[in-house]
Design a protein around this motif. Structure first.
Motif: not given
Length: 164
Positions: A20-29
């Motif tokens: 899948e392709k999805k929006r995640l929060t990584l390192g607060g961004q």
């Protein structure tokens, strides 16, 4: 660019499906990410941020059967007797994830192993580790493309190298 459902090779993780392709929060961004699932290890997930050029460069399209066989039929690389030069070459090959460089590295380590065995010695810990990492990626690619099990790959490669 790659899409959900594509099968790719990812660095030394080997063959993966883009689940899948999805929006995640990584390192607060927030980041758009590809979620990869290794084909031969269903328990693992890999997150690749779509805005990370170095990580995206590790993703590549799967080779064809003819491309793999052609790489095996190339002349063996020149073996450098200097262990530090080899170590750096191996490090770069693993970092790049390049199929061509990984195959050359494995063939070079096999040469070193043969030379060491003749002296009653073993590979260094680094060479042994580098070999396992490269084989992990290569075996999954060969297995996937050739339609064989990963444990059948070493015998397959040996047979092809003996033909060359």
């Amino acid at each position: 660019m790659f899409n959900t459902g594509d099968t790719v090779s990812y660095g030394t993780s080997g063959v993966c499906t883009i689940a899948e392709k999805k929006r995640l929060t990584l390192g607060g961004q927030p980041h758009e990410c590809f979620i990869l699932r290794p084909v031969f290890d269903a328990s693992m997930k890999i997150c690749v941020p779509c805005d990370s050029t170095p990580l995206l460069q590790k993703m590549r399209a799967m080779p064809t059967r003819d491309e793999l066989l052609s790489l095996l039929r190339e002349p063996a690389p020149t073996h450098d007797p200097d262990p530090e030069v080899r170590r750096e070459t191996y490090r770069e090959a693993l970092k790049s994830g390049s199929l061509h460089e990984l195959i050359a590295m494995v063939r070079d380590i096999y040469t070193e192993r043969t030379l060491r065995r003749a002296k009653g010695k073993q590979l260094s810990a680094y060479e042994d580790s580098a070999l396992r990492n490269a084989q992990n990626a290569l075996h999954s690619e060969f297995a996937y493309v050739m339609g064989i099990r990963p444990d059948e790959v070493p015998a397959f490669i040996e047979k092809e190298l003996n033909k060359a």
